[in-house]
Scaffold this motif. Sequence first.
Motif, PDB file in Angstrom:
ATOM      1  N   ILE A  14     -18.748  21.566   3.404  1.00  0.00           N
ATOM      2  CA  ILE A  14     -18.159  22.343   4.502  1.00  0.00           C
ATOM      3  C   ILE A  14     -19.250  22.813   5.458  1.00  0.00           C
ATOM      4  O   ILE A  14     -19.111  22.690   6.678  1.00  0.00           O
ATOM      5  CB  ILE A  14     -17.338  23.528   3.955  1.00  0.00           C
ATOM      6  CG1 ILE A  14     -16.089  23.006   3.235  1.00  0.00           C
ATOM      7  CG2 ILE A  14     -16.959  24.501   5.079  1.00  0.00           C
ATOM      8  CD1 ILE A  14     -15.346  24.053   2.426  1.00  0.00           C
ATOM      9  N   ASP A  15     -20.341  23.322   4.926  1.00  0.00           N
ATOM     10  CA  ASP A  15     -21.448  23.783   5.766  1.00  0.00           C
ATOM     11  C   ASP A  15     -22.034  22.644   6.600  1.00  0.00           C
ATOM     12  O   ASP A  15     -22.288  22.807   7.796  1.00  0.00           O
ATOM     13  CB  ASP A  15     -22.545  24.429   4.917  1.00  0.00           C
ATOM     14  CG  ASP A  15     -22.127  25.754   4.322  1.00  0.00           C
ATOM     15  OD1 ASP A  15     -21.164  26.379   4.821  1.00  0.00           O
ATOM     16  OD2 ASP A  15     -22.777  26.174   3.335  1.00  0.00           O
ATOM     17  N   ARG A  16     -22.246  21.481   5.968  1.00  0.00           N
ATOM     18  CA  ARG A  16     -22.798  20.338   6.713  1.00  0.00           C
ATOM     19  C   ARG A  16     -21.855  19.883   7.817  1.00  0.00           C
ATOM     20  O   ARG A  16     -22.287  19.577   8.941  1.00  0.00           O
ATOM     21  CB  ARG A  16     -23.091  19.169   5.760  1.00  0.00           C
ATOM     22  CG  ARG A  16     -24.356  19.332   4.967  1.00  0.00           C
ATOM     23  CD  ARG A  16     -24.790  18.028   4.310  1.00  0.00           C
ATOM     24  NE  ARG A  16     -23.805  17.466   3.399  1.00  0.00           N
ATOM     25  CZ  ARG A  16     -23.693  17.779   2.121  1.00  0.00           C
ATOM     26  NH1 ARG A  16     -24.491  18.673   1.577  1.00  0.00           N
ATOM     27  NH2 ARG A  16     -22.775  17.190   1.367  1.00  0.00           N
ATOM     28  N   LEU A  17     -20.559  19.837   7.501  1.00  0.00           N
ATOM     29  CA  LEU A  17     -19.598  19.412   8.515  1.00  0.00           C
ATOM     30  C   LEU A  17     -19.477  20.432   9.635  1.00  0.00           C
ATOM     31  O   LEU A  17     -19.281  20.063  10.799  1.00  0.00           O
ATOM     32  CB  LEU A  17     -18.234  19.144   7.870  1.00  0.00           C
ATOM     33  CG  LEU A  17     -18.186  17.921   6.953  1.00  0.00           C
ATOM     34  CD1 LEU A  17     -16.843  17.852   6.246  1.00  0.00           C
ATOM     35  CD2 LEU A  17     -18.458  16.643   7.717  1.00  0.00           C
ATOM     36  N   ALA A  18     -19.618  21.706   9.322  1.00  0.00           N
ATOM     37  CA  ALA A  18     -19.581  22.744  10.360  1.00  0.00           C
ATOM     38  C   ALA A  18     -20.764  22.577  11.317  1.00  0.00           C
ATOM     39  O   ALA A  18     -20.627  22.805  12.522  1.00  0.00           O
ATOM     40  CB  ALA A  18     -19.591  24.130   9.725  1.00  0.00           C
ATOM     41  N   GLU A  19     -21.915  22.158  10.803  1.00  0.00           N
ATOM     42  CA  GLU A  19     -23.069  21.889  11.659  1.00  0.00           C
ATOM     43  C   GLU A  19     -22.866  20.620  12.473  1.00  0.00           C
ATOM     44  O   GLU A  19     -23.235  20.561  13.642  1.00  0.00           O
ATOM     45  CB  GLU A  19     -24.334  21.753  10.817  1.00  0.00           C
ATOM     46  CG  GLU A  19     -24.857  23.067  10.280  1.00  0.00           C
ATOM     47  CD  GLU A  19     -26.160  22.898   9.521  1.00  0.00           C
ATOM     48  OE1 GLU A  19     -26.898  21.916   9.780  1.00  0.00           O
ATOM     49  OE2 GLU A  19     -26.434  23.750   8.655  1.00  0.00           O
ATOM     50  N   LYS A  20     -22.283  19.616  11.857  1.00  0.00           N
ATOM     51  CA  LYS A  20     -22.080  18.327  12.532  1.00  0.00           C
ATOM     52  C   LYS A  20     -20.976  18.402  13.588  1.00  0.00           C
ATOM     53  O   LYS A  20     -21.016  17.696  14.586  1.00  0.00           O
ATOM     54  CB  LYS A  20     -21.741  17.253  11.498  1.00  0.00           C
ATOM     55  CG  LYS A  20     -21.654  15.865  12.071  1.00  0.00           C
ATOM     56  CD  LYS A  20     -21.610  14.836  10.973  1.00  0.00           C
ATOM     57  CE  LYS A  20     -21.566  13.437  11.500  1.00  0.00           C
ATOM     58  NZ  LYS A  20     -22.803  12.958  12.063  1.00  0.00           N
ATOM     59  N   PHE A  21     -19.982  19.253  13.354  1.00  0.00           N
ATOM     60  CA  PHE A  21     -18.844  19.386  14.266  1.00  0.00           C
ATOM     61  C   PHE A  21     -18.723  20.835  14.740  1.00  0.00           C
ATOM     62  O   PHE A  21     -17.745  21.520  14.413  1.00  0.00           O
ATOM     63  CB  PHE A  21     -17.550  18.948  13.572  1.00  0.00           C
ATOM     64  CG  PHE A  21     -17.532  17.513  13.159  1.00  0.00           C
ATOM     65  CD1 PHE A  21     -17.163  16.518  14.050  1.00  0.00           C
ATOM     66  CD2 PHE A  21     -17.893  17.141  11.863  1.00  0.00           C
ATOM     67  CE1 PHE A  21     -17.155  15.179  13.661  1.00  0.00           C
ATOM     68  CE2 PHE A  21     -17.882  15.812  11.461  1.00  0.00           C
ATOM     69  CZ  PHE A  21     -17.513  14.828  12.366  1.00  0.00           C
ATOM     70  N   PRO A  22     -19.701  21.335  15.514  1.00  0.00           N
ATOM     71  CA  PRO A  22     -19.665  22.743  15.926  1.00  0.00           C
ATOM     72  C   PRO A  22     -18.480  23.088  16.822  1.00  0.00           C
ATOM     73  O   PRO A  22     -18.097  24.258  16.920  1.00  0.00           O
ATOM     74  CB  PRO A  22     -21.002  22.928  16.657  1.00  0.00           C
ATOM     75  CG  PRO A  22     -21.387  21.561  17.105  1.00  0.00           C
ATOM     76  CD  PRO A  22     -20.836  20.618  16.068  1.00  0.00           C
ATOM     77  N   GLU A  23     -17.888  22.099  17.444  1.00  0.00           N
ATOM     78  CA  GLU A  23     -16.746  22.343  18.320  1.00  0.00           C
ATOM     79  C   GLU A  23     -15.451  22.575  17.534  1.00  0.00           C
ATOM     80  O   GLU A  23     -14.459  23.050  18.090  1.00  0.00           O
ATOM     81  CB  GLU A  23     -16.566  21.179  19.309  1.00  0.00           C
ATOM     82  CG  GLU A  23     -16.055  19.885  18.698  1.00  0.00           C
ATOM     83  CD  GLU A  23     -17.087  19.065  17.905  1.00  0.00           C
ATOM     84  OE1 GLU A  23     -16.671  18.048  17.334  1.00  0.00           O
ATOM     85  OE2 GLU A  23     -18.274  19.425  17.843  1.00  0.00           O
ATOM     86  N   GLU A  24     -15.460  22.220  16.266  1.00  0.00           N
ATOM     87  CA  GLU A  24     -14.277  22.387  15.431  1.00  0.00           C
ATOM     88  C   GLU A  24     -14.264  23.781  14.801  1.00  0.00           C
ATOM     89  O   GLU A  24     -15.294  24.244  14.318  1.00  0.00           O
ATOM     90  CB  GLU A  24     -14.248  21.354  14.303  1.00  0.00           C
ATOM     91  CG  GLU A  24     -14.042  19.937  14.761  1.00  0.00           C
ATOM     92  CD  GLU A  24     -12.675  19.696  15.371  1.00  0.00           C
ATOM     93  OE1 GLU A  24     -11.722  20.450  15.065  1.00  0.00           O
ATOM     94  OE2 GLU A  24     -12.555  18.744  16.147  1.00  0.00           O
ATOM     95  N   PRO A  25     -13.118  24.427  14.795  1.00  0.00           N
ATOM     96  CA  PRO A  25     -13.030  25.711  14.087  1.00  0.00           C
ATOM     97  C   PRO A  25     -13.322  25.498  12.600  1.00  0.00           C
ATOM     98  O   PRO A  25     -12.878  24.516  11.997  1.00  0.00           O
ATOM     99  CB  PRO A  25     -11.576  26.139  14.285  1.00  0.00           C
ATOM    100  CG  PRO A  25     -11.061  25.306  15.416  1.00  0.00           C
ATOM    101  CD  PRO A  25     -11.864  24.043  15.413  1.00  0.00           C
ATOM    102  N   ARG A  26     -14.083  26.414  12.029  1.00  0.00           N
ATOM    103  CA  ARG A  26     -14.445  26.288  10.611  1.00  0.00           C
ATOM    104  C   ARG A  26     -13.206  26.203   9.726  1.00  0.00           C
ATOM    105  O   ARG A  26     -13.197  25.464   8.742  1.00  0.00           O
ATOM    106  CB  ARG A  26     -15.332  27.451  10.183  1.00  0.00           C
ATOM    107  CG  ARG A  26     -15.890  27.247   8.778  1.00  0.00           C
ATOM    108  CD  ARG A  26     -16.934  28.281   8.434  1.00  0.00           C
ATOM    109  NE  ARG A  26     -17.423  28.076   7.086  1.00  0.00           N
ATOM    110  CZ  ARG A  26     -18.535  27.436   6.770  1.00  0.00           C
ATOM    111  NH1 ARG A  26     -19.300  26.957   7.733  1.00  0.00           N
ATOM    112  NH2 ARG A  26     -18.908  27.285   5.512  1.00  0.00           N
TER     113      ARG A  26
END
Length: 67
Positions: A14-26
């Motif tokens: 989840i943390d890696r994807l949040a960094e990779k997709f900053p435009e997406e709501p967590r």
Amino acid sequence: MNPQEEDRAVAKVIDRLAEKFPEEPRVRIEQTVHEQQEALAGNPVRDYVPVLIEHAAKNRLRSPATI
């Protein structure tokens, strides 16, 4: 991989994807990851589940949001 190790690995996904997709709501990232995790529930070999979850979630997050 025991359930606690899997949970920690999924949290890192989840943390890696949040960094990779900053435009997406967590919350969308978390929901997507947990849906993928649920889809893999019941599989006896759990060692690769976090990798499979991350791969599938990335593909879904790259797609336009559907409501």
